[in-house]
Design a protein around this motif. Structure first.
Motif, PDB file in Angstrom:
ATOM      1  N   PHE A  15      20.757  57.048  73.927  1.00 60.01           N
ATOM      2  CA  PHE A  15      21.524  56.128  75.006  1.00 60.01           C
ATOM      3  C   PHE A  15      21.751  56.801  76.331  1.00 60.01           C
ATOM      4  N   TYR A  16      21.160  57.997  76.539  1.00 61.08           N
ATOM      5  CA  TYR A  16      21.369  58.923  77.693  1.00 61.08           C
ATOM      6  C   TYR A  16      19.858  59.163  78.303  1.00 61.08           C
ATOM      7  N   PRO A  17      19.589  58.875  79.598  1.00 59.74           N
ATOM      8  CA  PRO A  17      20.550  58.323  80.648  1.00 59.74           C
ATOM      9  C   PRO A  17      20.919  56.906  80.571  1.00 59.74           C
ATOM     10  N   GLU A  18      19.793  56.249  79.759  1.00 65.85           N
ATOM     11  CA  GLU A  18      20.256  54.600  79.339  1.00 65.85           C
ATOM     12  C   GLU A  18      19.945  54.493  78.017  1.00 65.85           C
ATOM     13  N   GLU A  19      20.231  53.557  77.538  1.00 65.19           N
ATOM     14  CA  GLU A  19      19.878  52.892  76.227  1.00 65.19           C
ATOM     15  C   GLU A  19      18.162  52.823  76.021  1.00 65.19           C
ATOM     16  N   ARG A  20      17.724  53.514  75.311  1.00 61.81           N
ATOM     17  CA  ARG A  20      16.008  53.634  75.182  1.00 61.81           C
ATOM     18  C   ARG A  20      15.721  53.385  73.365  1.00 61.81           C
ATOM     19  N   ILE A  21      14.667  52.727  73.355  1.00 64.34           N
ATOM     20  CA  ILE A  21      14.297  52.770  71.910  1.00 64.34           C
ATOM     21  C   ILE A  21      12.805  53.182  71.938  1.00 64.34           C
ATOM     22  N   VAL A  22      12.232  54.437  71.388  1.00 66.40           N
ATOM     23  CA  VAL A  22      11.134  54.931  71.483  1.00 66.40           C
ATOM     24  C   VAL A  22      10.382  55.129  70.125  1.00 66.40           C
ATOM     25  N   GLU A  23       9.199  54.920  70.100  1.00 61.01           N
ATOM     26  CA  GLU A  23       8.299  55.416  68.840  1.00 61.01           C
ATOM     27  C   GLU A  23       7.694  56.761  69.111  1.00 61.01           C
ATOM     28  N   ALA A  24       8.116  57.761  68.392  1.00 61.09           N
ATOM     29  CA  ALA A  24       7.632  58.930  68.724  1.00 61.09           C
ATOM     30  C   ALA A  24       6.365  59.196  67.750  1.00 61.09           C
ATOM     31  N   SER A  25       5.247  59.614  68.123  1.00 61.86           N
ATOM     32  CA  SER A  25       4.060  59.891  67.424  1.00 61.86           C
ATOM     33  C   SER A  25       3.789  61.332  67.694  1.00 61.86           C
ATOM     34  N   LEU A  26       3.836  62.120  66.624  1.00 62.23           N
ATOM     35  CA  LEU A  26       3.601  63.795  66.748  1.00 62.23           C
ATOM     36  C   LEU A  26       2.487  64.122  66.117  1.00 62.23           C
ATOM     37  N   SER A  27       1.409  64.894  66.744  1.00 62.16           N
ATOM     38  CA  SER A  27       0.229  65.379  66.021  1.00 62.16           C
ATOM     39  C   SER A  27       0.105  66.760  66.171  1.00 62.16           C
ATOM     40  N   THR A  72      11.592  49.656  74.236  1.00 59.29           N
ATOM     41  CA  THR A  72      12.870  48.985  74.374  1.00 59.29           C
ATOM     42  C   THR A  72      12.505  47.622  74.582  1.00 59.29           C
ATOM     43  N   ALA A  73      11.783  47.265  75.412  1.00 57.88           N
ATOM     44  CA  ALA A  73      11.463  45.972  75.908  1.00 57.88           C
ATOM     45  C   ALA A  73      11.073  45.143  74.565  1.00 57.88           C
ATOM     46  N   ILE A  74      10.034  45.814  73.956  1.00 57.95           N
ATOM     47  CA  ILE A  74       9.676  44.830  72.671  1.00 57.95           C
ATOM     48  C   ILE A  74      10.719  44.529  71.741  1.00 57.95           C
ATOM     49  N   ARG A  75      11.708  45.700  71.495  1.00 56.41           N
ATOM     50  CA  ARG A  75      12.835  45.399  70.454  1.00 56.41           C
ATOM     51  C   ARG A  75      13.738  44.240  71.395  1.00 56.41           C
TER      52      ARG A  75
END
Length: 579
Positions: free
Chosen positions: A317-329, A348-351
């Motif tokens: 939620f900081y600095p603004e509300e965001r939803i991210v998909e994290a992919s780590l390799s 975020t836009a998709i959700r």
């Protein structure tokens, strides 16, 4: 550090010096030995001749004979008897008082041995030899000859000096030649060395001048080929690096790399856009300083420890509300451990779209359910007997008709909105006088305004200018705005429609003196099915899609829409279109 040129020069100087010194010594000693051998041989031959011609019977004249022989040979001559006693001497000394038998050459001669060069003994700068005097096979004595070689030694020393001078001059010339030769040999090598050092410092434009086809020439050509190959490879690498950098910097998704020690070594500009932290603030620092949710740090640690890919949806939620998909390799190319490549996709836009779609379906279902429920309910009431009462039957049928019309409008608005949002709408643009366009729409609404006791005023400072619009779609825009203004303006209120032009645009304003819109609701009034007062909106017969359709149709006409409102004072919609 001694250079190759100096080492070669010194090596040549030492070799040439040793060679000349050895050659000089050898030649000098050879000349000296040859000269002495020749002199000894001549002395022996002259002595032999003297012994053969000596008149042994005149012993009284031995001194005279010795003197004559000595002057002829320029040497000292002695005549000895069988015991080595001096019988005659070319040097005036008393005979019979000296004995030379102790001399080795005398002993050899008295034994009858012929003289040789070995018996020409040199003592005190003098050559000494003795030749036996043999008559009728008997050894009568010997002739001893002594030759002073002081002049000979002087001549040999002059030869040594001349030879040393000549060798010194030859050595200087050889030194100059060897220095020049060393310079010629090492110059290409020095050029190659300088070019190789430049190549090592990424100065790949340098090349070696090739003067021949020998080993050094082939080495120079090999260096040039290597430089060309490196230039080509570096150009390809830089080109690839620029492309990769361009891709990384223009990525919408966040990309950052973590080394085995847990420090961030690379991050793209999207990182700053997502977290609001400059990339320079996190490069080289531990992942513990990363902004964002703590779950992200846990994912990085887990990926490093397990070496397995990690994927998770993170919400922060900081600095603004965001939803991210994290992919780590895991990044296993590091020698000292395991790094991590992390990519964060902003979904975020998709959700939000998914949420809007879900809300849209729920709203459509709700909006459809309301009139259908009314139609079904009043129809069942009529069938249960209310139809027998004419007044009740008419009232219920009017309600069923009104709900049917409302349902028809709702379905029509949904279809229109669907066409507009899917870009399937086609505009039939034409030039229309703005006065004609507005009067046509307002006349349609005049009766409704009058029935609700509202004043509809049209202001057209210049009604003759023309605008390029789709007549039907623009009429739909204006009717939706007028319907909206009429629905939220109490009786006795006023709605004003005004159109005017500027230099390169024209504006249309629809202002009412209605109830107004709260400030916090203004950003959402163009959303589908959004209502400030839901109960009142449905009572007015609105579908909740009118302003959404207006906004999309304005944008299709390449225009903009702006709204200003004060609660209790009214609302003004301003539409601006290019001319």
């Amino acid at each position: 550090m001694r250079t190759l040129r100096s080492r070669l020069t010194w090596m040549f100087l030492v070799l040439i010096g040793l060679s000349m010194l050895g050659t000089g010594l050898f030649v000098g000693l050879l000349l000296q030995a040859t000269y002495l051998d020749s002199l000894t041989g001549r002395l022996n031959k002259e002595g032999t001749l003297l012994a053969q011609t000596l008149d042994w019977g005149k012993q009284d004249s031995f001194d005279a004979q010795a003197d004559a022989f000595g002057r002829a040979l320029s040497a000292r001559v002695m005549i000895l008897d069988r015991d080595g006693t001096v019988l005659g001497d070319s040097v005036k000394q008393k005979a019979g008082t000296r004995n030379l038998r102790h001399l080795p050459e005398v002993r050899q001669a008295l034994k009858g041995m012929a003289p040789s060069n070995q018996f020409a003994h040199k003592r005190d700068n003098r050559l000494n030899t003795a030749i036996p005097v043999i008559r009728h096979g008997q050894i009568l004595g010997a002739v001893w000859i002594q030759l002073d070689v002081t002049d000979v030694n002087r001549s040999i020393r002059q030869i040594w000096f001349s030879m040393a001078g000549g060798l010194a001059v030859a050595y200087l010339l050889a030194a100059l030649a060897s220095s020049r030769f060393a310079r010629d040999v090492t110059r290409p090598i020095e050029d190659i060395t300088r070019v190789a050092e430049d190549i090592a410092h990424n100065k790949l434009y340098r090349s070696v001048a090739v003067y021949g086809e020998d080993e050094i020439g082939r080495l120079g050509e090999a260096i040039n080929r290597m430089a060309r190959s490196l230039r080509s490879q570096m150009s390809a690498i830089r080109k690839s690096e620029r492309r990769l950098t361009s891709v990384i910097e223009t990525m919408e998704s966040v990309l950052f790399l973590v080394d085995p020690s847990g420090s961030v070594i690379l991050a793209n500009p999207a990182f700053e856009r997502l977290f609001g932290v400059p990339v320079s603030d996190i490069q080289g620092k531990s992942v513990q300083h990363l902004p964002g949710p703590y779950e992200l740090i846990q994912l990085i640690t887990r990926c490093q420890e397990t070496g397995e890919r990690q994927r998770k949806e993170l919400h922060f939620f900081y600095p603004e509300e965001r939803i991210v998909e994290a992919s780590l390799s895991p990044m296993g190319v590091e020698k000292d451990g395991r790094g991590v490549v992390a990519v964060l996709h902003d979904i975020t836009a998709i959700r939000r779209l998914e949420k809007m779609r879900s809300e849209f379906v729920a709203n459509v279902s709700h909006e459809l359910k309301t009139p259908i429920t009314s139609i079904v309910g009043f129809t069942e009431t009529l069938l249960d007997g209310a139809m027998q009462d004419p007044n009740t039957c008419r009232e219920f049928l009017e309600i069923i008709l009104e709900e049917g019309n409302r349902l028809q409008r709702l379905v029509g608005d949904i279809l229109d909105l669907s066409k507009i949002e899917s870009k399937q709408i086609h505009l039939d643009l034409e030039s229309v006088p703005v006065g004609e366009l507005i009067q046509s729409a307002t006349k349609t609404m005049e009766d409704q305004f009058r029935a609700k006791q509202l004043t509809l005023e049209v202001q057209l400072p210049d009604p003759s200018f023309t605008v390029t619009v789709d007549r039907d779609r623009f009429r739909q825009i204006l009717l939706n705005l007028l319907s909206n203004a009429m629905a939220y303006t109490p009786s006795g209120g006023k709605v004003t429609v005004r159109a005017e032009r500027d230099a390169d645009s024209w504006r249309l304003q629809v202002a009412d003196t209605g109830i107004g819109i709260p400030k916090e609701d203004l950003p959402r009034i163009f959303e589908r099915f959004y209502r400030v007062d839901k109960a009142r909106s449905r009572a007015s017969g609105g579908t909740g899609l009118g302003l959404a359709i207006v906004k999309h149709l304005v944008e299709v006409h390449k225009g903009t829409i702006h709204v200003e409102s004060q609660v209790g004072e009214g609302t003004t919609f301003t539409l601006t279109f290019p001319l």
